[in-house]
Design a protein around this motif. Structure first.
Motif, short mmCIF file in Angstrom:
data_model
loop_
_atom_site.label_atom_id
_atom_site.label_comp_id
_atom_site.label_asym_id
_atom_site.label_seq_id
_atom_site.Cartn_x
_atom_site.Cartn_y
_atom_site.Cartn_z
N LEU A 75 -9.91 -12.18 -29.29
CA LEU A 75 -10.89 -13.10 -28.71
C LEU A 75 -10.58 -13.11 -27.23
O LEU A 75 -9.43 -13.32 -26.83
N THR A 76 -11.60 -12.84 -26.41
CA THR A 76 -11.34 -12.76 -24.97
C THR A 76 -12.34 -13.65 -24.22
O THR A 76 -13.33 -14.11 -24.80
N THR A 77 -12.10 -13.83 -22.93
CA THR A 77 -13.11 -14.47 -22.08
C THR A 77 -14.12 -13.38 -21.70
O THR A 77 -13.88 -12.18 -21.94
N GLU A 349 -21.62 -24.35 -23.46
CA GLU A 349 -22.18 -23.79 -22.22
C GLU A 349 -21.51 -24.32 -20.96
O GLU A 349 -21.37 -23.61 -19.97
N ASN A 350 -21.13 -25.60 -21.00
CA ASN A 350 -20.60 -26.26 -19.82
C ASN A 350 -19.29 -25.58 -19.36
O ASN A 350 -18.38 -25.38 -20.16
N THR A 351 -19.21 -25.24 -18.07
CA THR A 351 -18.08 -24.44 -17.58
C THR A 351 -16.74 -25.15 -17.79
O THR A 351 -15.77 -24.54 -18.26
N PHE A 352 -16.70 -26.45 -17.49
CA PHE A 352 -15.45 -27.19 -17.64
C PHE A 352 -15.02 -27.18 -19.12
O PHE A 352 -13.86 -26.88 -19.45
N LEU A 353 -15.99 -27.49 -20.00
CA LEU A 353 -15.66 -27.52 -21.43
C LEU A 353 -15.24 -26.14 -21.93
O LEU A 353 -14.37 -26.00 -22.79
N CYS A 354 -15.86 -25.10 -21.38
CA CYS A 354 -15.48 -23.73 -21.76
C CYS A 354 -14.02 -23.47 -21.39
O CYS A 354 -13.26 -22.90 -22.18
N ASP A 355 -13.61 -23.94 -20.19
CA ASP A 355 -12.22 -23.73 -19.76
C ASP A 355 -11.25 -24.47 -20.68
O ASP A 355 -10.23 -23.92 -21.10
N VAL A 356 -11.61 -25.72 -21.02
CA VAL A 356 -10.75 -26.50 -21.92
C VAL A 356 -10.67 -25.79 -23.29
O VAL A 356 -9.59 -25.61 -23.85
#
Ligand SMILES: Cc1cc2nc3c(=O)[nH]c(=O)nc-3n(C[C@H](O)[C@H](O)[C@H](O)COP(=O)(O)OP(=O)(O)OC[C@H]3O[C@@H](n4cnc5c(N)ncnc54)[C@H](O)[C@@H]3O)c2cc1C
Length: 381
Positions: A75-77, A349-356
């Motif tokens: 699983l990658t970014t 979708e939200n960038t912050f939530l994606c990082d978390v």
């Protein structure tokens, strides 16, 4: 006299159950509404639990010869940073069978080629069914009627058999759509059997080798139900995934437009029952799941083996199909619900939530490996 089984649908579950029912001395006949065996839908990942079922069917070596054995999945970014890995080769030693990538058409062909007596009636669409004390009767759109001892609804997520049995069921709209493609493509991943899923913001791309030079890929993105008929072109797809790390843009580029298909994703809210009297649902008709865990066809193969085992052990058909239901329902529910949740997290979708999310996946990957993963892909028939 042999017991006759009417199987509705010649997908993975219909073909696999016909094969297993022949083995226990039943006489299956398959009714398929299309004008041939399905050869769309790209490829499939068949995890160790599915290859274990294929082993029970006596097909493991042929499957290995016509697929690509997976060494590892990651699983990658979207930029290619690894979040988690699963050492599939190592797990195959533990579970006894490999995880493979296979062309759906190859799996269908292998299953169909092993049928000895089963007739596949092509262009026969089930429109109604009726049960009497000692038989069940299928009515087809072309006016044909056929009676049997058992009817197996293997007719997929939009099952007509399910509509007759349980008209109040609900399909759930996932909020995303999936594009699937097949490309002739070679790199170090196809050669070694490395597969990955890359997570962007509200978008995912999966890469599954099916041989040293053939790749199955899928791409997901958000959609709404009223947009679900809108098509996008290959060029738009390339544009949407342009920021994903290689090989993503190149693989889409290398795919012919005719080899790309699109599907809006639904699943089936878990049912309380899959059978009534002499009629039983299997595969997607019983427990359609979102494709996030790649388990729909895997479960269909498991179903086929267990259905035959229960019918072989019990003289009463209606009792045997209840036993089948009891044996399978918790597992299907676990997979359908886990896959649904996984999709919600993966499509954030939200960038912050994606990082978390990505950070949590990284931390949690080793814990997950030991629990859910074992239950799902380490399952033995
Ligand atoms: C994007 C995507 C990716 C996926 N990836 C994977 C994966 O990697 N691994 C995995 O295990 N699973 C995967 N799946 C799930 C898998 O495709 C399904 O679970 C599997 O095809 C179910 O098989 P089935 O035989 O039950 O149904 P189907 O394959 O849908 O077959 C049903 C058959 O019944 C026929 N039929 C329908 N209605 C009638 C009627 N009234 N009369 C007669 N015939 C009828 C249809 O024409 C069809 O041939 C994926 C699904 C999607 C959408």
């Amino acid at each position: 006299m042999k017991k006759k089984v009417l199987i509705i649908g010649a997908g993975v579950s219909g073909l696999a159950s016909a094969l297993m029912l022949e083995k226990i001395g039943y006489a299956p006949v398959i009714f398929e509404k299309s004008d041939g065996l399905r050869n769309d839908g790209g490829g499939l990942t068949l995890w160790s639990n599915a290859t274990d079922a294929l082993h029970s069917m006596g097909l493991l070596e042929e499957i290995y010869q016509n697929s690509k054995i997976m060494s590892e999945t990651a699983l990658t970014t979207s930029s290619g940073k690894t979040l988690a890995t699963i050492p599939l080769e190592e797990l195959a030693t533990k579970y006894g069978t490999h995880t493979v990538g296979i062309l759906r058409a190859n799996l269908h062909h292998i299953l169909a080629s092993k049928l000895k007596q089963t007739e596949i009636k092509i262009g026969y669409k089930l429109v109604n069914l009726k049960e009497t004390n000692d038989e069940v009767i299928a009515r087809l759109e072309n006016g044909h009627e056929e009676a049997g001892d058992l009817l197996v609804g293997a007719d997929g997520i939009y099952s007509a058999v399910r509509n007759k049995l349980f008209p109040n069921h609900a399909l759930r709209f996932s909020g995303y759509e999936a594009w699937r493609g097949i490309a002739t493509y070679t790199n170090q991943y196809t050669k070694s059997g490395f597969t990955f899923e890359a997570w962007g913001n509200g978008m995912r791309f999966g890469f599954v080798p099916m041989s040293n030079s053939l790749v199955y890929w899928y791409a997901t993105r958000k959609t709404s139900e009223n947009l679900s008929k809108n098509q996008i072109s290959k060029e738009q797809l390339i544009h949407s995934f342009r920021e994903f790390a290689e090989p993503v843009p190149t693989v889409i580029e290398e795919t012919k437009e005719k080899d790309i298909t699109r599907k809006v994703i639904y699943d089936l809210k878990p049912l309380q029952n899959w059978s009534k009297g002499r009629v039983v649902l299997i595969g997607d008709a019983a427990h359609a799941t979102t494709p996030n865990l790649g388990q729909g066809a895997c479960m269909a193969l498991e179903d086929a083996v267990i259905l035959a085992q229960t019918l072989e052990q019990d003289n009463s058909i209606s009792q045997a199909v209840k036993t089948f239901e009891d044996m399978r329902m918790d597992r299907a529910k676990l997979i359908v619900n886990s896959s649904w949740m996984f999709g919600k997290i993966a499509q954030i979708e939200n960038t912050f939530l994606c990082d978390v999310r990505n950070m949590l996946v990284k931390i949690g990957s080793s814990i997950k490996r030991n629990s859910n993963l074992n239950r799902i892909i380490g399952h033995k028939i």
